[in-house]
Design an enzyme around this catalytic site. Structure first.
Site, PDB file in Angstrom:
ATOM      1  NE  ARG A   1      23.731 -64.305  10.745  1.00 56.74           N
ATOM      2  CZ  ARG A   1      22.846 -63.459  10.216  1.00 56.74           C
ATOM      3  NH1 ARG A   1      22.748 -62.232  10.684  1.00 56.74           N
ATOM      4  NH2 ARG A   1      22.065 -63.825   9.222  1.00 56.74           N
TER       5      ARG A   1
ATOM      6  CG  HIS B   1      22.942 -65.477   4.373  1.00 55.00           C
ATOM      7  ND1 HIS B   1      22.442 -66.400   5.275  1.00 55.00           N
ATOM      8  CD2 HIS B   1      22.311 -64.296   4.658  1.00 55.00           C
ATOM      9  CE1 HIS B   1      21.567 -65.789   6.073  1.00 55.00           C
ATOM     10  NE2 HIS B   1      21.467 -64.525   5.714  1.00 55.00           N
TER      11      HIS B   1
ATOM     12  CG  ASP C   1      23.531 -58.180   1.041  1.00 53.39           C
ATOM     13  OD1 ASP C   1      22.993 -57.650   2.024  1.00 53.39           O
ATOM     14  OD2 ASP C   1      24.447 -59.033   1.134  1.00 53.39           O
TER      15      ASP C   1
HETATM   16  N1   CP Z   1      18.805 -61.451   5.933  1.00 53.04           N
HETATM   17  C1   CP Z   1      19.290 -61.783   7.152  1.00 53.04           C
HETATM   18  O1   CP Z   1      20.001 -62.768   7.318  1.00 53.04           O
HETATM   19  O2   CP Z   1      18.868 -60.961   8.136  1.00 53.04           O
HETATM   20  P1   CP Z   1      19.418 -60.958   9.646  1.00 53.04           P
HETATM   21  O3   CP Z   1      20.833 -60.470   9.587  1.00 53.04           O
HETATM   22  O4   CP Z   1      18.505 -60.005  10.365  1.00 53.04           O
HETATM   23  O5   CP Z   1      19.342 -62.334  10.197  1.00 53.04           O
HETATM   24  N1  NVA Z   2      25.976 -59.382   3.261  1.00 54.65           N
HETATM   25  C1  NVA Z   2      25.286 -59.064   4.487  1.00 54.65           C
HETATM   26  C2  NVA Z   2      24.079 -59.916   4.660  1.00 54.65           C
HETATM   27  C3  NVA Z   2      23.204 -59.538   5.827  1.00 54.65           C
HETATM   28  C4  NVA Z   2      22.050 -60.453   6.002  1.00 54.65           C
HETATM   29  C5  NVA Z   2      26.217 -59.196   5.667  1.00 54.65           C
HETATM   30  O1  NVA Z   2      27.011 -60.146   5.702  1.00 54.65           O
HETATM   31  O2  NVA Z   2      26.186 -58.346   6.558  1.00 54.65           O
END
Ligand code: CP
Ligand code: NVA
Length: 306
Positions: A103, A130, A220
């Site tokens: 990530r 994602h 989101d």
């Molecule tokens: N939805 C999601 O990816 O959550 P986290 O940021 O907690 O991993």
């Molecule tokens: N769009 C959000 C998703 C979190 C899971 C971010 O990138 O922070």
């Protein structure tokens, strides 16, 4: 499938297979304990340069349930955080680990890691996509709506964020209707939109018009990780795109309300709507585990046979 870098790179067959395998692994979760161990003797790494609750815990749990072990590597501890190039980090870890989940901000870093490490690499969220989230969302749609064929999904809010972009590729590949409801300032650039030729992906500035007849209302956070400096402007511009009861009333009677979480009540979704749809939203969160186990299984199989 050697890596999971994006939804863009997956075919409709691969997407469907991962969702179906996720459903199967979910149904067999208890009977598989200690018996189904496709990651036996494998060691995976998790490199995260952004916060996470769901993604981290679902991967740590998933790898262990499949018989492997996993280590969490924060960029605060790795030499990566002090400037060691991703190519060097990848070549080191590729000689030690059996796979890696990453990530970070820049999609190119994950692509480079996959290329240089030569081990299965999974995108656990970057600024562009994602993919793991959308696999869990599709599984949730399959469980609650019987699939996505002929369905209308409305994504409200920051329609150029990573989750929205992954939804766009899913709609393009799988053929359901995706309406992105957001202000002009938040629309993806034309050069990006030009890639969606199917007519499945539409943009609508008016959320009320978009919500009519929706099977799924999805939102989101308004401030994605890395965009914190823009927060006050975003809250102001995105206010008309909140999922509240008046928007839910415009959708189909049994429409799903979905949220990838974390949720900010009173911002992108009201507390009452979130709580009324908590069963779906937390089922969606749980499905991260099952969908990602499917990804891990397919990547391990491909490595074994490739
Ligand atoms: N939805 C999601 O990816 O959550 P986290 O940021 O907690 O991993
Ligand atoms: N769009 C959000 C998703 C979190 C899971 C971010 O990138 O922070």
């Amino acid at each position: 499938m050697k890596h999971l870098l994006s939804i863009e790179e997956l075919s409709s067959e691969q997407l469907t297979d991962l969702v179906n395998l996720g459903a199967e692994l979910k149904s067999k979760r208890r009977v598989n304990v200690g018996k189904y161990l496709p990651l036996n003797h494998q060691c995976w790494g998790l490199i995260f340069t952004k916060s996470s609750t769901r993604t981290r815990v679902s991967f740590e749990t998933g790898v262990r349930e499949l018989g492997g072990s996993i280590m969490f590597l924060s960029d605060r501890d790795l030499q990566l955080g002090r400037g060691e190039p991703i190519e060097d980090t990848a070549r080191v870890l590729g000689r030690m680990l059996d796979g890696c989940v990453i990530r970070t901000h820049d999609h190119a870093d994950i692509v480079r890691f996959a290329e240089y490490s030569r081990i299965p690499t999974i995108n656990a969220l970057d600024d562009d996509e994602h993919p793991c989230q959308i696999l869990a969302d599709l599984l949730t749609m399959q469980e609650n709506l019987g699939g996505w064929e002929g369905r209308k999904v409305v994504f409200a809010g920051d329609i150029d964020c990573n989750v929205a972009r992954s939804w766009m590729w899913a709609a393009e590949r799988l053929g359901f209707q995706l309406v992105l409801a957001g202000p002009a300032d938040f629309q993806p650039p034309q050069a990006f939109l030009k890639q969606f030729q199917s007519g499945n992906v539409q943009i609508e500035e008016d959320l009320q018009a978009a919500a009519k007849g929706a099977d799924v209302l999805y939102t989101d956070v308004w401030v994605s990780m890395g965009k914190e400096e823009e927060a006050s402007n975003r809250f102001e511009t995105l206010k008309p795109y909140q999922i509240n009861q008046s928007i839910v009333d415009l959708a189909k009677a049994n429409a799903l309300v979905m949220h990838c979480l974390p949720a900010y009540r009173g911002k992108e979704i009201t507390a009452d709507v979130l709580e009324a749809h908590a069963d779906t939203i937390f089922q969606e969160a749980e499905n991260r585990l099952h969908a990602q186990k499917a990804v891990l299984v397919r990547l391990a199989e491909a490595r074994l046979h490739g």
